[in-house]
Design an enzyme around this catalytic site. Structure first.
Site, PDB file in Angstrom:
ATOM      1  N   ALA A 217      40.289  41.996  29.311  1.00 18.53           N
ATOM      2  CA  ALA A 217      40.658  43.312  29.828  1.00 18.53           C
ATOM      3  C   ALA A 217      42.077  43.353  30.373  1.00 18.53           C
ATOM      4  O   ALA A 217      42.480  44.349  30.970  1.00 18.53           O
ATOM      5  CB  ALA A 217      39.676  43.714  30.933  1.00 18.53           C
TER       6      ALA A 217
ATOM      7  N   ASN B   3      35.485  37.282  34.645  1.00 16.39           N
ATOM      8  CA  ASN B   3      35.964  36.457  33.533  1.00 16.39           C
ATOM      9  C   ASN B   3      37.486  36.465  33.488  1.00 16.39           C
ATOM     10  O   ASN B   3      38.122  35.474  33.127  1.00 16.39           O
ATOM     11  CB  ASN B   3      35.422  36.992  32.201  1.00 16.39           C
ATOM     12  CG  ASN B   3      33.966  36.630  31.962  1.00 16.39           C
ATOM     13  OD1 ASN B   3      33.590  35.471  32.085  1.00 16.39           O
ATOM     14  ND2 ASN B   3      33.157  37.609  31.638  1.00 16.39           N
TER      15      ASN B   3
ATOM     16  N   HIS C 265      43.557  45.916  37.116  1.00 18.28           N
ATOM     17  CA  HIS C 265      43.975  44.531  37.292  1.00 18.28           C
ATOM     18  C   HIS C 265      45.474  44.522  37.579  1.00 18.28           C
ATOM     19  O   HIS C 265      46.255  45.149  36.863  1.00 18.28           O
ATOM     20  CB  HIS C 265      43.692  43.709  36.035  1.00 18.28           C
ATOM     21  CG  HIS C 265      42.229  43.629  35.703  1.00 18.28           C
ATOM     22  ND1 HIS C 265      41.384  42.710  36.275  1.00 18.28           N
ATOM     23  CD2 HIS C 265      41.465  44.376  34.878  1.00 18.28           C
ATOM     24  CE1 HIS C 265      40.160  42.889  35.809  1.00 18.28           C
ATOM     25  NE2 HIS C 265      40.191  43.900  34.969  1.00 18.28           N
TER      26      HIS C 265
END
Length: 274
Positions: A131, A197, A227
């Site tokens: 991601a 992850n 993020h």
């Protein structure tokens, strides 16, 4: 296929491990983009269950069956527990192994064993960005001395439900963002394997599991997962931030995770690689 992306001769034979939202989106996008690959198998936990799979793909639930498929690339998107068994089978068959559930690599022994198999059979372990964005720059920067990497993962409070976060803060009554975890990438991925992850991906790209700092944030006002990677080193400084929209079929999975898998696969069959 995008203009200028002339395919190479031959066809990559793909085995997708996992028949969930990510694997399904990868298969759909490859078909829509007419990518010159063939999905030869879909690996699942129970092959007796009816499920939609790409035309011509066999459904297998025994990793030992991978060798007979002739797969040249095995793409895992089935969860942490699937990594070892399918990874061992893929590498023993000489296929490259792309890992989405990178939290499995908090076990250094597992990664060491898989790397040994890859070396023995002339295969590779591939870590897609998942991601994240900017992993190419982070990995490039790590070729010089790194001073520090911090990865901040912010998700809607509800996205942390069902995890240890529920014992660390009151997810249902938050009025403002709360950082409920700060620590190493190894600890984050181990304690929050379905949500972090990405902590392993950013750590493997640069400073490793024990020197990459992770902050996990529950934000009651957030609509999407964000993020933010902050890094400094001899190369300079960088900040990368990405806000991910979820997959329509699974709000807990980011569309970018599937998109990065498609990019990884297409880069193996295109003459122009970006």
């Amino acid at each position: 296929m995008p203009n200028g992306c002339t395919p190479m001769s031959g066809s990559e034979r793909i085995a997708l491990i996992g028949a969930g939202a990510i694997g399904g989106q990868v298969a759909r996008l490859l078909a829509e983009r007419d990518t010159p690959v063939r999905i030869v198998a879909v690996g699942v936990s129970d092959a007796s269950r009816a499920r939609a799979v790409p035309a011509g793909a066999m459904v297998i639930d025994d990793p030992a069956a991978l060798a007979a498929t002739g797969a040249t690339l095995v793409v895992e998107a089935a969860g942490r527990a699937s990594v070892e068994s399918w990874g061992v089978a893929a590498l023993q068959a000489g296929a490259d192994f792309a890992v989405s559930s990178t939290s499995a690599f908090v076990d250094d022994g597992l990664l060491t064993r898989l790397l040994a198999l890859a070396d023995r059979h002339g295969a590779r372990i591939l870590i897609p960005p998942g991601a994240l964005g900017g992993i190419d720059a982070l990995a490039a920067a790590a070729r010089m001395g790194m001073h520090g990497v911090t990865h901040i993962v912010t998700k809607p409070a509800a996205a942390w439900a069902g995890t240890e976060a529920e014992t660390l803060c009151d997810l249902h009554r938050l009025a403002a963002p709360v950082t409920f975890f700060e620590g190493t990438a190894r600890a984050a991925a181990d304690r929050f394997p379905r949500n972090a992850n990405v902590a392993v991906i950013s750590s493997l790209a640069a400073m490793g599991l024990d020197d990459t700092r992770i902050a996990l944030v529950a934000d009651p006002q957030a609509r999407h997962n964000t993020h933010r990677i902050e890094a400094s080193g001899d190369f300079g400084r960088m900040t990368v931030e990405i806000e991910n929209y979820p997959l329509p079929d699974n709000p807990k999975s980011s569309a970018m995770t599937a998109l990065n898998l498609v990019r990884l696969i297409e880069n193996r069959v295109q003459r122009l690689v970006i």
